[in-house]
Design a protein around this motif. Structure first.
Motif, mmCIF file in Angstrom:
data_model
loop_
_atom_site.group_PDB
_atom_site.id
_atom_site.type_symbol
_atom_site.label_atom_id
_atom_site.label_comp_id
_atom_site.label_asym_id
_atom_site.label_seq_id
_atom_site.Cartn_x
_atom_site.Cartn_y
_atom_site.Cartn_z
ATOM 1 N N GLU A 44 36.084 55.071 65.879
ATOM 2 C CA GLU A 44 35.005 55.864 65.297
ATOM 3 C C GLU A 44 35.513 57.261 64.968
ATOM 4 O O GLU A 44 36.336 57.829 65.680
ATOM 5 C CB GLU A 44 33.860 55.953 66.304
ATOM 6 C CG GLU A 44 32.671 56.759 65.835
ATOM 7 C CD GLU A 44 31.622 56.953 66.923
ATOM 8 O OE1 GLU A 44 30.438 57.078 66.569
ATOM 9 O OE2 GLU A 44 31.985 56.982 68.121
ATOM 10 N N LYS A 116 26.369 53.275 61.052
ATOM 11 C CA LYS A 116 25.979 53.168 62.451
ATOM 12 C C LYS A 116 24.457 53.204 62.600
ATOM 13 O O LYS A 116 23.791 54.110 62.096
ATOM 14 C CB LYS A 116 26.615 54.316 63.236
ATOM 15 C CG LYS A 116 26.365 54.303 64.739
ATOM 16 C CD LYS A 116 27.096 55.475 65.391
ATOM 17 C CE LYS A 116 26.909 55.520 66.884
ATOM 18 N NZ LYS A 116 27.607 56.676 67.482
ATOM 19 N N CYS A 157 30.343 52.342 68.426
ATOM 20 C CA CYS A 157 30.162 53.154 69.624
ATOM 21 C C CYS A 157 28.849 52.884 70.362
ATOM 22 O O CYS A 157 28.741 51.898 71.085
ATOM 23 C CB CYS A 157 30.327 54.623 69.274
ATOM 24 S SG CYS A 157 30.710 55.678 70.713
ATOM 25 N N TYR A 158 27.849 53.732 70.209
ATOM 26 C CA TYR A 158 26.599 53.614 70.969
ATOM 27 C C TYR A 158 25.903 52.281 70.728
ATOM 28 O O TYR A 158 25.116 51.828 71.560
ATOM 29 C CB TYR A 158 25.682 54.783 70.607
ATOM 30 C CG TYR A 158 24.507 55.017 71.524
ATOM 31 C CD1 TYR A 158 24.646 55.036 72.909
ATOM 32 C CD2 TYR A 158 23.232 55.249 70.996
ATOM 33 C CE1 TYR A 158 23.556 55.259 73.742
ATOM 34 C CE2 TYR A 158 22.140 55.486 71.815
ATOM 35 C CZ TYR A 158 22.308 55.484 73.188
ATOM 36 O OH TYR A 158 21.224 55.715 74.017
ATOM 37 N N CYS A 179 33.724 47.159 67.867
ATOM 38 C CA CYS A 179 32.935 48.332 68.251
ATOM 39 C C CYS A 179 33.847 49.549 68.323
ATOM 40 O O CYS A 179 34.170 50.032 69.429
ATOM 41 C CB CYS A 179 32.221 48.099 69.574
ATOM 42 S SG CYS A 179 31.001 49.405 69.931
ATOM 43 N N ALA A 181 34.970 53.293 68.575
ATOM 44 C CA ALA A 181 34.223 54.260 69.376
ATOM 45 C C ALA A 181 34.996 55.550 69.570
ATOM 46 O O ALA A 181 36.209 55.621 69.363
ATOM 47 C CB ALA A 181 33.887 53.653 70.741
ATOM 48 N N PHE A 183 33.975 57.006 72.687
ATOM 49 C CA PHE A 183 33.216 57.039 73.940
ATOM 50 C C PHE A 183 33.649 58.240 74.775
ATOM 51 O O PHE A 183 34.836 58.543 74.882
ATOM 52 C CB PHE A 183 33.490 55.760 74.734
ATOM 53 C CG PHE A 183 32.257 54.935 75.022
ATOM 54 C CD1 PHE A 183 31.544 54.331 74.000
ATOM 55 C CD2 PHE A 183 31.832 54.727 76.328
ATOM 56 C CE1 PHE A 183 30.415 53.556 74.263
ATOM 57 C CE2 PHE A 183 30.714 53.947 76.610
ATOM 58 C CZ PHE A 183 30.002 53.365 75.581
ATOM 59 N N TRP A 192 32.387 51.542 79.975
ATOM 60 C CA TRP A 192 33.098 50.994 78.817
ATOM 61 C C TRP A 192 33.565 49.552 79.030
ATOM 62 O O TRP A 192 33.263 48.659 78.240
ATOM 63 C CB TRP A 192 34.269 51.900 78.470
ATOM 64 C CG TRP A 192 35.174 51.444 77.364
ATOM 65 C CD1 TRP A 192 36.465 51.039 77.484
ATOM 66 C CD2 TRP A 192 34.872 51.400 75.963
ATOM 67 N NE1 TRP A 192 36.994 50.740 76.251
ATOM 68 C CE2 TRP A 192 36.035 50.957 75.307
ATOM 69 C CE3 TRP A 192 33.741 51.688 75.207
ATOM 70 C CZ2 TRP A 192 36.105 50.786 73.926
ATOM 71 C CZ3 TRP A 192 33.794 51.514 73.820
ATOM 72 C CH2 TRP A 192 34.965 51.072 73.198
ATOM 73 N N SER A 209 37.549 46.624 70.280
ATOM 74 C CA SER A 209 36.957 47.968 70.348
ATOM 75 C C SER A 209 38.052 49.024 70.390
ATOM 76 O O SER A 209 38.602 49.325 71.450
ATOM 77 C CB SER A 209 36.049 48.081 71.579
ATOM 78 O OG SER A 209 34.972 47.180 71.495
ATOM 79 N N CYS A 211 39.147 52.670 70.523
ATOM 80 C CA CYS A 211 38.499 53.895 70.995
ATOM 81 C C CYS A 211 39.481 55.056 70.930
ATOM 82 O O CYS A 211 40.630 54.933 71.382
ATOM 83 C CB CYS A 211 37.995 53.712 72.423
ATOM 84 S SG CYS A 211 36.983 55.098 73.021
ATOM 85 N N SER A 222 37.414 61.999 74.517
ATOM 86 C CA SER A 222 37.220 60.564 74.348
ATOM 87 C C SER A 222 38.017 59.786 75.386
ATOM 88 O O SER A 222 39.078 60.226 75.840
ATOM 89 C CB SER A 222 37.627 60.134 72.937
ATOM 90 O OG SER A 222 36.734 60.668 71.990
#
Length: 283
Positions: A44, A116, A157-158, A179, A181, A183, A192, A209, A211, A222
């Motif tokens: 993200e 998103k 993310c969310y 996903c 992210a 985070f 997570w 995911s 991240c 993050s």
């Protein structure tokens, strides 16, 4: 017959500007392709991320003029690889922007977009408050990217905290649900891994995911730990806390095999919402 696929998350740091974000993504993409990856996934806000007094304040540009999107499109064509742009900040209506992800094909053409849906409006502590909705226009549509490699459901993310979206994508035919992210470290350390594993187990799908990892200019950090999980909920790869390539070779036939063992999608039943159920007191 097995359907193998080499995939890689590019675990980048949150970069404060377009140029450094594109440079970081490019170097990791080149390394991943050298390692044999056929499909690349970015985090993200991989086009740049900053904060300002608790507000998410990434560098923003119109889609047609976005230098990171253009640069990643050129990179996909040069490397001959599909790239999922987890999300970048794209100019929206008024003063707001879109937290938008893209699927780019191996010729450098944009093949899909996802905005998103669930925005990060939380109070983690007195000093750590995030109001993504102050800056971002939410999306409305679930999206599956139909690629020659796999059918890929896109969340950001969310969205990870909303299992109904993942179930919708799985029932829509997604084989991989992603996903990307950024985070936070606080929520990442607590939630997570368990949330990603839960989404894999619930949907019997691969979860990928990517991240971001490290400090964010303006405040915050993050979590990292980009994950690739099997439909059984096994962690196939975990990126830890340092930038790098997080790679795994998966077999897409495991989706059907796992769903046959645990057919929770097919076994779902309609039910009345709790507010509609009449409650009787004991006699």
């Amino acid at each position: 017959m097995p359907r193998p696929l080499d995939i890689a998350c590019l675990q980048t740091r949150p970069m404060p500007d377009f140029a450094s974000a594109l440079s970081a993504a490019t170097s990791l993409a080149e390394a991943a392709v050298e390692l044999g990856a056929e499909l690349l996934f970015l985090p993200e806000y991989c086009g740049g991320l900053r904060t300002d007094a608790g507000r998410i304040a990434p560098p923003v540009a119109p889609e047609a003029e976005h230098p990171v999107l253009a640069g990643l499109s050129d990179l996909a064509a040069r490397l001959g690889v599909w790239i999922n742009v987890g999300s970048i900040a794209v100019a929206g209506p008024g003063e707001k922007f879109l937290n938008r992800g893209y699927m780019i094909d191996d010729a450098g053409k944009v093949r899909g977009r996802y905005d998103k849906i669930h925005l990060f409006d939380v109070t983690l502590s007195k000093s750590e408050v995030y109001r993504e909705s102050d800056s971002v226009v939410p999306g409305e549509d679930a999206v599956i990217h139909d690629t020659p490699k796999a059918r890929i459901g896109h969340t950001i993310c969310y969205d990870l905290r909303f299992p109904e979206l993942f179930r919708c994508l799985a029932k829509g035919g997604a084989e991989i649900i992603i996903c990307p992210a950024a985070f936070t470290r606080l929520t990442g350390a607590a939630h997570w891994h368990v949330l990603n594993r839960a989404r894999a187990i619930e949907t019997t799908r691969f979860i990928v995911s990517a991240c971001a990892t490290g400090e964010i200019e303006g405040g915050g950090a993050s979590y990292g730990h980009s994950l690739i999980l099997s439909p059984w909920g096994e962690i196939l790869a975990d990126g830890g806390e340092e930038p790098g390539v997080v790679q795994a070779r998966i077999d897409l036939d495991q989706v059907a095999a796992t769903e046959a063992r645990i057919p929770s999608l097919a076994n779902g039943q309609p039910f009345r919402h709790a507010k509609d159920v009449t409650r009787f007191s004991a006699a």
